[in-house]
Motif scaffolding. Structure first.
Motif, PDB file in Angstrom:
ATOM      1  N   PHE A  64     -28.467  10.168  48.268  1.00  0.00           N
ATOM      2  CA  PHE A  64     -27.813   9.197  47.391  1.00  0.00           C
ATOM      3  C   PHE A  64     -26.324   9.026  47.708  1.00  0.00           C
ATOM      4  CE2 PHE A  64     -31.464  10.843  45.007  1.00  0.00           C
ATOM      5  CZ  PHE A  64     -32.146   9.654  44.777  1.00  0.00           C
ATOM      6  N   TRP A  65     -25.992   9.058  48.985  1.00  0.00           N
ATOM      7  CA  TRP A  65     -24.624   8.763  49.406  1.00  0.00           C
ATOM      8  C   TRP A  65     -24.507   7.246  49.530  1.00  0.00           C
ATOM      9  CZ3 TRP A  65     -23.480  12.910  53.742  1.00  0.00           C
ATOM     10  CH2 TRP A  65     -23.503  14.186  53.150  1.00  0.00           C
ATOM     11  N   MET A  66     -24.288   6.595  48.420  1.00  0.00           N
ATOM     12  CA  MET A  66     -24.297   5.134  48.338  1.00  0.00           C
ATOM     13  C   MET A  66     -22.869   4.598  48.412  1.00  0.00           C
ATOM     14  SD  MET A  66     -27.113   5.657  45.467  1.00  0.00           S
ATOM     15  CE  MET A  66     -27.170   4.099  44.619  1.00  0.00           C
ATOM     16  N   LYS A  67     -22.688   3.442  49.060  1.00  0.00           N
ATOM     17  CA  LYS A  67     -21.345   2.994  49.423  1.00  0.00           C
ATOM     18  C   LYS A  67     -20.887   1.701  48.759  1.00  0.00           C
ATOM     19  CE  LYS A  67     -20.836   6.473  52.214  1.00  0.00           C
ATOM     20  NZ  LYS A  67     -19.899   7.569  51.860  1.00  0.00           N
ATOM     21  N   ASP A  68     -21.802   0.892  48.195  1.00  0.00           N
ATOM     22  CA  ASP A  68     -21.350  -0.355  47.568  1.00  0.00           C
ATOM     23  C   ASP A  68     -22.262  -0.732  46.410  1.00  0.00           C
ATOM     24  OD1 ASP A  68     -23.652  -1.652  48.599  1.00  0.00           O
ATOM     25  OD2 ASP A  68     -22.596  -2.342  50.375  1.00  0.00           O
ATOM     26  N   TRP A  69     -21.817  -1.757  45.678  1.00  0.00           N
ATOM     27  CA  TRP A  69     -22.573  -2.284  44.551  1.00  0.00           C
ATOM     28  C   TRP A  69     -22.857  -3.756  44.798  1.00  0.00           C
ATOM     29  CZ3 TRP A  69     -18.191   0.727  44.087  1.00  0.00           C
ATOM     30  CH2 TRP A  69     -18.334   1.960  43.447  1.00  0.00           C
ATOM     31  N   ARG A  70     -23.958  -4.245  44.243  1.00  0.00           N
ATOM     32  CA  ARG A  70     -24.344  -5.632  44.443  1.00  0.00           C
ATOM     33  C   ARG A  70     -24.632  -6.288  43.097  1.00  0.00           C
ATOM     34  NH1 ARG A  70     -25.407  -5.604  50.144  1.00  0.00           N
ATOM     35  NH2 ARG A  70     -26.004  -7.792  50.206  1.00  0.00           N
ATOM     36  N   VAL A  71     -24.644  -7.628  43.114  1.00  0.00           N
ATOM     37  CA  VAL A  71     -25.064  -8.381  41.947  1.00  0.00           C
ATOM     38  C   VAL A  71     -26.011  -9.492  42.398  1.00  0.00           C
ATOM     39  CG1 VAL A  71     -23.069  -9.945  41.983  1.00  0.00           C
ATOM     40  CG2 VAL A  71     -24.331  -9.600  39.862  1.00  0.00           C
ATOM     41  N   PHE A  72     -27.033  -9.710  41.599  1.00  0.00           N
ATOM     42  CA  PHE A  72     -28.033 -10.739  41.856  1.00  0.00           C
ATOM     43  C   PHE A  72     -28.079 -11.639  40.628  1.00  0.00           C
ATOM     44  CE2 PHE A  72     -29.203  -6.607  43.548  1.00  0.00           C
ATOM     45  CZ  PHE A  72     -29.327  -6.859  44.909  1.00  0.00           C
ATOM     46  N   SER A  73     -28.292 -12.947  40.836  1.00  0.00           N
ATOM     47  CA  SER A  73     -28.327 -13.849  39.685  1.00  0.00           C
ATOM     48  C   SER A  73     -29.444 -14.868  39.831  1.00  0.00           C
ATOM     49  CB  SER A  73     -26.984 -14.565  39.517  1.00  0.00           C
ATOM     50  OG  SER A  73     -26.808 -15.558  40.510  1.00  0.00           O
ATOM     51  N   THR A  74     -29.826 -15.446  38.686  1.00  0.00           N
ATOM     52  CA  THR A  74     -30.897 -16.442  38.659  1.00  0.00           C
ATOM     53  C   THR A  74     -30.705 -17.352  37.461  1.00  0.00           C
ATOM     54  OG1 THR A  74     -33.309 -16.759  38.631  1.00  0.00           O
ATOM     55  CG2 THR A  74     -32.433 -14.986  37.280  1.00  0.00           C
ATOM     56  N   ASP A  75     -31.279 -18.553  37.536  1.00  0.00           N
ATOM     57  CA  ASP A  75     -31.326 -19.420  36.362  1.00  0.00           C
ATOM     58  C   ASP A  75     -32.762 -19.800  36.018  1.00  0.00           C
ATOM     59  OD1 ASP A  75     -31.968 -21.232  38.341  1.00  0.00           O
ATOM     60  OD2 ASP A  75     -30.210 -22.507  38.053  1.00  0.00           O
ATOM     61  N   ASP A  76     -33.733 -19.212  36.754  1.00  0.00           N
ATOM     62  CA  ASP A  76     -35.129 -19.546  36.476  1.00  0.00           C
ATOM     63  C   ASP A  76     -36.067 -18.336  36.526  1.00  0.00           C
ATOM     64  OD1 ASP A  76     -35.283 -19.011  39.187  1.00  0.00           O
ATOM     65  OD2 ASP A  76     -35.746 -21.075  39.776  1.00  0.00           O
ATOM     66  N   LEU A  77     -35.530 -17.149  36.767  1.00  0.00           N
ATOM     67  CA  LEU A  77     -36.297 -15.905  36.877  1.00  0.00           C
ATOM     68  C   LEU A  77     -37.212 -15.879  38.089  1.00  0.00           C
ATOM     69  CD1 LEU A  77     -37.341 -15.375  33.141  1.00  0.00           C
ATOM     70  CD2 LEU A  77     -35.368 -14.436  34.343  1.00  0.00           C
ATOM     71  N   VAL A  78     -37.112 -16.877  38.944  1.00  0.00           N
ATOM     72  CA  VAL A  78     -37.945 -16.956  40.146  1.00  0.00           C
ATOM     73  C   VAL A  78     -37.095 -16.784  41.398  1.00  0.00           C
ATOM     74  CG1 VAL A  78     -39.521 -18.408  41.491  1.00  0.00           C
ATOM     75  CG2 VAL A  78     -39.549 -18.511  38.985  1.00  0.00           C
ATOM     76  N   ASN A  79     -36.072 -17.602  41.494  1.00  0.00           N
ATOM     77  CA  ASN A  79     -35.209 -17.603  42.668  1.00  0.00           C
ATOM     78  C   ASN A  79     -33.941 -16.819  42.367  1.00  0.00           C
ATOM     79  OD1 ASN A  79     -36.794 -19.634  44.323  1.00  0.00           O
ATOM     80  ND2 ASN A  79     -36.409 -20.814  42.454  1.00  0.00           N
ATOM     81  N   TRP A  80     -33.751 -15.746  43.122  1.00  0.00           N
ATOM     82  CA  TRP A  80     -32.597 -14.866  42.919  1.00  0.00           C
ATOM     83  C   TRP A  80     -31.603 -15.053  44.049  1.00  0.00           C
ATOM     84  CZ3 TRP A  80     -31.848 -11.722  38.687  1.00  0.00           C
ATOM     85  CH2 TRP A  80     -32.950 -11.571  37.833  1.00  0.00           C
ATOM     86  N   ASP A  82     -28.582 -13.268  46.070  1.00  0.00           N
ATOM     87  CA  ASP A  82     -27.888 -12.025  46.376  1.00  0.00           C
ATOM     88  C   ASP A  82     -26.446 -12.378  46.711  1.00  0.00           C
ATOM     89  OD1 ASP A  82     -26.864  -9.683  47.366  1.00  0.00           O
ATOM     90  OD2 ASP A  82     -28.313  -9.459  48.999  1.00  0.00           O
ATOM     91  N   HIS A  83     -25.518 -11.977  45.864  1.00  0.00           N
ATOM     92  CA  HIS A  83     -24.112 -12.322  46.062  1.00  0.00           C
ATOM     93  C   HIS A  83     -23.383 -11.313  46.950  1.00  0.00           C
ATOM     94  CE1 HIS A  83     -24.253 -15.593  43.101  1.00  0.00           C
ATOM     95  NE2 HIS A  83     -25.036 -14.800  42.403  1.00  0.00           N
ATOM     96  N   GLY A  84     -24.148 -10.409  47.551  1.00  0.00           N
ATOM     97  CA  GLY A  84     -23.563  -9.462  48.485  1.00  0.00           C
ATOM     98  C   GLY A  84     -22.857  -8.321  47.776  1.00  0.00           C
ATOM     99  N   ALA A  85     -22.120  -7.549  48.564  1.00  0.00           N
ATOM    100  CA  ALA A  85     -21.383  -6.403  48.016  1.00  0.00           C
ATOM    101  C   ALA A  85     -20.180  -6.918  47.236  1.00  0.00           C
ATOM    102  CB  ALA A  85     -20.943  -5.483  49.134  1.00  0.00           C
ATOM    103  N   ILE A  86     -20.149  -6.619  45.944  1.00  0.00           N
ATOM    104  CA  ILE A  86     -19.049  -7.095  45.111  1.00  0.00           C
ATOM    105  C   ILE A  86     -17.913  -6.084  45.034  1.00  0.00           C
ATOM    106  CG2 ILE A  86     -20.503  -8.618  43.759  1.00  0.00           C
ATOM    107  CD1 ILE A  86     -20.601  -6.448  41.603  1.00  0.00           C
ATOM    108  N   MET A  87     -18.198  -4.842  45.462  1.00  0.00           N
ATOM    109  CA  MET A  87     -17.174  -3.800  45.538  1.00  0.00           C
ATOM    110  C   MET A  87     -17.727  -2.688  46.413  1.00  0.00           C
ATOM    111  SD  MET A  87     -14.992  -2.197  42.366  1.00  0.00           S
ATOM    112  CE  MET A  87     -13.303  -1.634  42.642  1.00  0.00           C
ATOM    113  N   ASN A  88     -16.840  -2.028  47.141  1.00  0.00           N
ATOM    114  CA  ASN A  88     -17.229  -0.976  48.071  1.00  0.00           C
ATOM    115  C   ASN A  88     -16.340   0.246  47.834  1.00  0.00           C
ATOM    116  OD1 ASN A  88     -17.365   0.579  50.682  1.00  0.00           O
ATOM    117  ND2 ASN A  88     -18.720  -1.125  51.239  1.00  0.00           N
TER     118      ASN A  88
END
Length: 327
Positions: A64-80, A82-88
């Motif tokens: 669990f040596w993890m290096k960044d965080w991500r965020v995903f978004s949707t407006d229909d619960l179908v198509n997501w 991926d906004h990439g790494a939002i902080m590292n």
């Protein structure tokens, strides 16, 4: 298309109407090919989209040596998206590892990203040799998708060792922080209005006499009631209810049982009038890593409440949000 009428062939142009039936998302959520993520923190912001902030596993990562965080978004619960790494962790001067379970909040026109990060090494064979330390930081951005900058340039505190933050902004704008920490489980602390420091000290909450081993606290409000949810014994999802964000709390029981004897981490959000639970599930590893038998991916289920506000027990499903929501 040629059709014969009275021995003559006439040409007709057939207009084909194509209809597509799009079903809602199924488990695990499709965040992209090969994406491994966990510890979801789901929120709906003023733009009406649903955002899931998550930790980011990588194939064959060590312990669990993890290096960044991500965020995903949707407006229909179908198509997501991926906004990439939002902080590292490379963006943080006081930590270089352990980009674990985050949370997010919106206050006074800014988006705040609450994250754990740390340094050192955890010796699982000889724990007395461990040097691992983790603290809680705050990122800030004008956008829900970042990038987020370290708002303080330091952790909120250095002791106690802490992770799994839950940042809850009440209706009056007061920011409350709940964490999983050494000697500070089932405690709450307020943040200053500028979100740059803690306000006072931790306050021990009255949990009604039941305080199991826990991780992953998450707090939300519904119909005037506050809900304090945890991974009980790091496995089962359970919850408490209260009339105040500081308690006293009343234990209400387990609403999702464990699976694979592995940990869970969850959040709850209302989206378009429907309550949903986001959590991570462990799957058989397909990355070819001999030492890593399971991998984590984010799932979702509809969340239902009884008339008295208690949560109805639910099971993990493959359909997830494809099932029709029942009012």
């Amino acid at each position: 298309m040629m059709i014969a009428i009275n021995g003559k062939q006439l040409l007709f142009t057939a207009c084909l109407v194509l209809t597509t039936t799009v079903g809602l998302s199924q488990n695990p959520l499709n965040f992209g090919e090969g994406m491994l993520s966990a510890d979801p923190s789901a929120h709906v912001w003023e733009d009406g989209r649903l955002y899931v902030y998550a930790s980011h596993d990588e194939p064959c990562q060590e312990d669990f040596w993890m290096k960044d965080w991500r965020v995903f978004s949707t407006d229909d619960l179908v198509n997501w998206t991926d906004h990439g790494a939002i902080m590292n962790v490379s963006d943080i001067s006081w930590a270089d590892n352990y980009a674990w379970a985050p949370d997010a909040a919106f206050k006074d026109g800014k988006y705040y990203f609450c994250f754990p990060a740390g340094t050192g090494f955890k010796d699982r064979v000889n724990p007395e040799n461990s040097t691992k330390w983790m603290g809680i930081g705050i990122g800030v951005s004008d956008s829900p998708t970042g990038p987020f900058e370290d708002h303080i340039g330091a952790p909120l505190w250095t002791e106690p060792y802490a992770n799994d933050p839950c940042l809850f902004i009440d209706d009056d704008g007061t920011p409350y922080l709940y964490v999983h920490a050494m000697g500070a489980d089932y405690k709450v602390i307020e943040l200053t209005d500028d979100m740059k420091a803690v306000k006072g000290d931790f306050e021990k909450m009255d949990m009604g006499g039941y305080e199991p081993k826990m991780e992953g606290p998450f707090v939300f409000k519904r119909n005037g009631k506050y809900y304090y949810t945890i991974a009980e014994n790091n496995r089962d999802l359970s919850y408490y209810m209260s009339d105040s964000p500081k308690g006293p709390w009343t234990y209400k029981g387990i609403f999702m049982k464990q699976e694979h004897d592995s940990n869970n981490h969850a959040s709850m959000v209302e989206y378009k009038g429907q309550w949903m639970l986001f959590y991570h599930k462990w799957y058989e590893n397909n990355s070819g890593c001999e030492d890593q038998k399971l991998e984590r991916k984010i799932n979702a289920e509809y969340l239902y409440f009884n008339k008295d506000g208690t949560i109805k027990p639910l099971k993990r499903t493959e359909k997830g949000l494809t099932a029709k929501y029942k009012k």
